[in-house]
Motif scaffolding. Structure first.
Motif, PDB file in Angstrom:
ATOM      1  N   TYR A 184      -1.252  37.788  40.198  1.00 51.17           N
ATOM      2  CA  TYR A 184      -2.458  36.968  40.236  1.00 51.17           C
ATOM      3  C   TYR A 184      -3.163  37.252  41.555  1.00 51.17           C
ATOM      4  O   TYR A 184      -2.551  37.729  42.519  1.00 51.17           O
ATOM      5  CB  TYR A 184      -2.114  35.468  40.179  1.00 51.17           C
ATOM      6  N   GLY A 217      -9.764  29.254  42.307  1.00 49.54           N
ATOM      7  CA  GLY A 217      -8.398  29.181  41.809  1.00 49.54           C
ATOM      8  C   GLY A 217      -7.868  30.578  41.539  1.00 49.54           C
ATOM      9  O   GLY A 217      -8.629  31.540  41.421  1.00 49.54           O
ATOM     10  N   PRO A 218      -6.556  30.736  41.467  1.00 45.58           N
ATOM     11  CA  PRO A 218      -5.971  32.042  41.163  1.00 45.58           C
ATOM     12  C   PRO A 218      -6.450  32.594  39.830  1.00 45.58           C
ATOM     13  O   PRO A 218      -6.776  31.845  38.909  1.00 45.58           O
ATOM     14  CB  PRO A 218      -4.466  31.759  41.139  1.00 45.58           C
ATOM     15  N   TYR A 272      -5.486  35.519  36.823  1.00 46.19           N
ATOM     16  CA  TYR A 272      -4.491  36.437  36.267  1.00 46.19           C
ATOM     17  C   TYR A 272      -5.001  37.867  36.334  1.00 46.19           C
ATOM     18  O   TYR A 272      -6.179  38.139  36.064  1.00 46.19           O
ATOM     19  CB  TYR A 272      -4.205  36.048  34.820  1.00 46.19           C
ATOM     20  N   TYR A 316      -0.908  37.748  44.651  1.00 48.53           N
ATOM     21  CA  TYR A 316       0.422  37.172  44.493  1.00 48.53           C
ATOM     22  C   TYR A 316       1.225  37.955  43.461  1.00 48.53           C
ATOM     23  O   TYR A 316       0.758  38.173  42.339  1.00 48.53           O
ATOM     24  CB  TYR A 316       0.319  35.717  44.011  1.00 48.53           C
ATOM     25  N   PHE A 320       4.382  30.444  43.278  1.00 46.70           N
ATOM     26  CA  PHE A 320       3.552  31.319  44.107  1.00 46.70           C
ATOM     27  C   PHE A 320       4.103  31.352  45.531  1.00 46.70           C
ATOM     28  O   PHE A 320       4.361  30.313  46.125  1.00 46.70           O
ATOM     29  CB  PHE A 320       2.110  30.808  44.151  1.00 46.70           C
ATOM     30  N   GLY A 321       4.255  32.557  46.070  1.00 47.80           N
ATOM     31  CA  GLY A 321       4.619  32.703  47.469  1.00 47.80           C
ATOM     32  C   GLY A 321       3.366  32.783  48.328  1.00 47.80           C
ATOM     33  O   GLY A 321       2.327  32.233  47.972  1.00 47.80           O
ATOM     34  N   TYR A 367      -1.071  22.515  33.966  1.00 51.28           N
ATOM     35  CA  TYR A 367      -0.313  22.469  35.208  1.00 51.28           C
ATOM     36  C   TYR A 367      -1.187  21.909  36.326  1.00 51.28           C
ATOM     37  O   TYR A 367      -2.381  22.169  36.384  1.00 51.28           O
ATOM     38  CB  TYR A 367       0.120  23.883  35.642  1.00 51.28           C
ATOM     39  N   TYR A 408      -1.177  22.078  40.552  1.00 54.87           N
ATOM     40  CA  TYR A 408      -0.648  22.639  41.782  1.00 54.87           C
ATOM     41  C   TYR A 408      -1.467  22.077  42.945  1.00 54.87           C
ATOM     42  O   TYR A 408      -2.578  21.593  42.749  1.00 54.87           O
ATOM     43  CB  TYR A 408      -0.802  24.167  41.827  1.00 54.87           C
ATOM     44  N   GLN A 426      -2.540  23.172  47.168  1.00 58.12           N
ATOM     45  CA  GLN A 426      -2.524  24.246  48.147  1.00 58.12           C
ATOM     46  C   GLN A 426      -3.051  23.703  49.461  1.00 58.12           C
ATOM     47  O   GLN A 426      -4.232  23.380  49.591  1.00 58.12           O
ATOM     48  CB  GLN A 426      -3.383  25.419  47.658  1.00 58.12           C
ATOM     49  N   GLN A 462      -1.692  27.971  53.023  1.00 59.04           N
ATOM     50  CA  GLN A 462      -0.382  28.014  52.381  1.00 59.04           C
ATOM     51  C   GLN A 462      -0.470  28.516  50.950  1.00 59.04           C
ATOM     52  O   GLN A 462      -1.556  28.646  50.385  1.00 59.04           O
ATOM     53  CB  GLN A 462       0.254  26.621  52.389  1.00 59.04           C
ATOM     54  N   GLY A 463       0.679  28.782  50.367  1.00 60.62           N
ATOM     55  CA  GLY A 463       0.734  29.157  48.968  1.00 60.62           C
ATOM     56  C   GLY A 463       0.603  27.945  48.074  1.00 60.62           C
ATOM     57  O   GLY A 463       0.422  26.819  48.533  1.00 60.62           O
ATOM     58  N   LEU A 464       0.667  28.162  46.799  1.00 65.75           N
ATOM     59  CA  LEU A 464       0.534  27.072  45.824  1.00 65.75           C
ATOM     60  C   LEU A 464       1.859  26.346  45.623  1.00 65.75           C
ATOM     61  O   LEU A 464       2.905  26.959  45.485  1.00 65.75           O
ATOM     62  CB  LEU A 464       0.060  27.625  44.481  1.00 65.75           C
ATOM     63  N   PHE A 497       3.803  23.763  43.149  1.00 62.44           N
ATOM     64  CA  PHE A 497       3.795  23.169  41.819  1.00 62.44           C
ATOM     65  C   PHE A 497       3.990  21.664  41.905  1.00 62.44           C
ATOM     66  O   PHE A 497       4.832  21.179  42.657  1.00 62.44           O
ATOM     67  CB  PHE A 497       4.910  23.794  40.974  1.00 62.44           C
ATOM     68  N   LEU A 532      -5.224  22.080  42.419  1.00 62.08           N
ATOM     69  CA  LEU A 532      -5.630  23.042  41.393  1.00 62.08           C
ATOM     70  C   LEU A 532      -5.000  22.689  40.056  1.00 62.08           C
ATOM     71  O   LEU A 532      -3.826  22.330  39.983  1.00 62.08           O
ATOM     72  CB  LEU A 532      -5.200  24.455  41.796  1.00 62.08           C
ATOM     73  N   ARG A 586      -2.840  26.888  29.850  1.00 60.63           N
ATOM     74  CA  ARG A 586      -2.367  28.081  29.142  1.00 60.63           C
ATOM     75  C   ARG A 586      -2.470  27.793  27.661  1.00 60.63           C
ATOM     76  O   ARG A 586      -2.180  26.675  27.225  1.00 60.63           O
ATOM     77  CB  ARG A 586      -0.937  28.389  29.565  1.00 60.63           C
ATOM     78  N   LYS A 644      -1.030  34.092  30.038  1.00 58.76           N
ATOM     79  CA  LYS A 644      -1.991  33.922  31.107  1.00 58.76           C
ATOM     80  C   LYS A 644      -2.241  32.463  31.435  1.00 58.76           C
ATOM     81  O   LYS A 644      -2.460  31.652  30.542  1.00 58.76           O
ATOM     82  CB  LYS A 644      -3.341  34.541  30.728  1.00 58.76           C
ATOM     83  N   LEU A 645      -2.230  32.145  32.734  1.00 64.90           N
ATOM     84  CA  LEU A 645      -2.699  30.848  33.196  1.00 64.90           C
ATOM     85  C   LEU A 645      -4.148  30.992  33.649  1.00 64.90           C
ATOM     86  O   LEU A 645      -4.503  31.959  34.326  1.00 64.90           O
ATOM     87  CB  LEU A 645      -1.873  30.368  34.389  1.00 64.90           C
ATOM     88  N   PHE A 657      -6.977  29.078  35.864  1.00 67.48           N
ATOM     89  CA  PHE A 657      -7.101  28.043  36.888  1.00 67.48           C
ATOM     90  C   PHE A 657      -8.535  27.553  37.021  1.00 67.48           C
ATOM     91  O   PHE A 657      -9.501  28.321  36.852  1.00 67.48           O
ATOM     92  CB  PHE A 657      -6.658  28.581  38.250  1.00 67.48           C
ATOM     93  N   GLY A 658      -8.655  26.286  37.376  1.00 64.59           N
ATOM     94  CA  GLY A 658      -9.936  25.755  37.793  1.00 64.59           C
ATOM     95  C   GLY A 658     -10.189  26.094  39.256  1.00 64.59           C
ATOM     96  O   GLY A 658      -9.355  26.718  39.921  1.00 64.59           O
ATOM     97  N   SER A 659     -11.337  25.672  39.761  1.00 66.15           N
ATOM     98  CA  SER A 659     -11.694  25.960  41.156  1.00 66.15           C
ATOM     99  C   SER A 659     -11.114  24.950  42.125  1.00 66.15           C
ATOM    100  O   SER A 659     -11.220  25.130  43.344  1.00 66.15           O
ATOM    101  CB  SER A 659     -13.214  26.010  41.314  1.00 66.15           C
TER     102      SER A 659
END
Lengths: 116, 114
Positions: free
Chosen positions: A36, A43-44, A46, A87, A106-107, B33, B35, B37, B41-43, B45, B91, B95, B102-103, B105-107
């Motif tokens: 991603y 947002g991320p 794919y 990612y 996600f890292g 989902y 998340y 952030q 930093q990373g996301l 969950f 976020l 899916r 595929k996920l 995501f919104g903004s």
């Protein structure tokens, strides 16, 4: 999910290929590699995923080594709009029954800067 | 809709107040989902909904956080008695179904707790 290791940052000249590496040495046989990216303030998104064969779509190519312990995401002709955090994620495939409860983890990813 | 929609895009609140964040997933998507952030930093969950199954709440950081999904579509994330450490981008992703990888995501909603 298997842990992945990515470089913190990379630079790439506009128009050149961007090759983003990812190490996932503890990947198991039923785990896929997902990529991603996250452009600033969005947002991320794919990009691509694969198991063991190389994959290509309209966005990128994914090269997975034969032992599956590492992979490379290739953006063939990077543009300024490809500047983002990329990612690499390893997890069991969603379509496997009852696997959906394990979320994508996600890292920190790789910050790719495409330079004009 | 064309994509995952989140509202508000920005929310500034005072410490101790409650906030509600909304997510409209892509029509027909069964999985949703949340998340968050934090800056740089990373996301992280938070929670996952799949159809009519009980949600996976394993990522919620405290009992001040809760989420619901009404009618299998819109979801609301509620944070009670907000703290400064709750400041982050929240976020939402959806899916389509169990046959899709595929996920989307919104903004996100940028939450700032003063």
């Amino acid at each position: 999910d298997a842990k992945t290791t990515q470089p913190t940052s990379m630079d790439c000249a506009e128009g050149r290929a961007a090759n983003l590496p990812c190490n996932h040495s503890t990947i198991s046989g039923n785990e896929y590699v997902y990529w991603y990216r996250q452009i600033h303030s969005q947002g991320p998104q794919y990009i691509i995923h694969g198991l063991k064969n190389n994959e290509t779509n309209e966005m990128a190519s994914l090269i997975i080594t034969e032992d599956r312990k590492s992979s490379t995401l290739i953006l063939p002709h990077a543009t300024l709009r490809d500047t983002a955090v990329y990612y690499c994620i390893v997890r069991i495939r969603f379509v496997i029954m009852n696997s959906g409860n394990t979320p994508l983890v996600f890292g920190k990813g790789t910050r790719l800067s495409v330079i004009a | 809709g064309a994509g995952v929609s989140q509202s508000p895009s920005n929310k500034v609140t005072e410490k101790g107040k409650d906030v509600e964040l909304r997510c409209d997933p892509i029509s027909g998507h069964t999985a949703l989902y949340w998340y968050r952030q934090s800056l740089g930093q990373g996301l992280e969950f938070l929670i996952y909904f799949q159809g009519n199954s009980a949600p996976d709440k394993s990522g919620l950081p405290s009992d001040r956080f809760s989420a619901e999904r009404t009618g299998g579509s819109v979801s609301t994330l509620t944070i009670q008695r907000t703290q400064q450490e709750d400041s982050a981008v929240y976020l939402c992703a959806s899916r389509r179904d169990s046959a899709n990888e595929k996920l989307f995501f919104g903004s996100g909603t940028q939450l700032s707790v003063l």
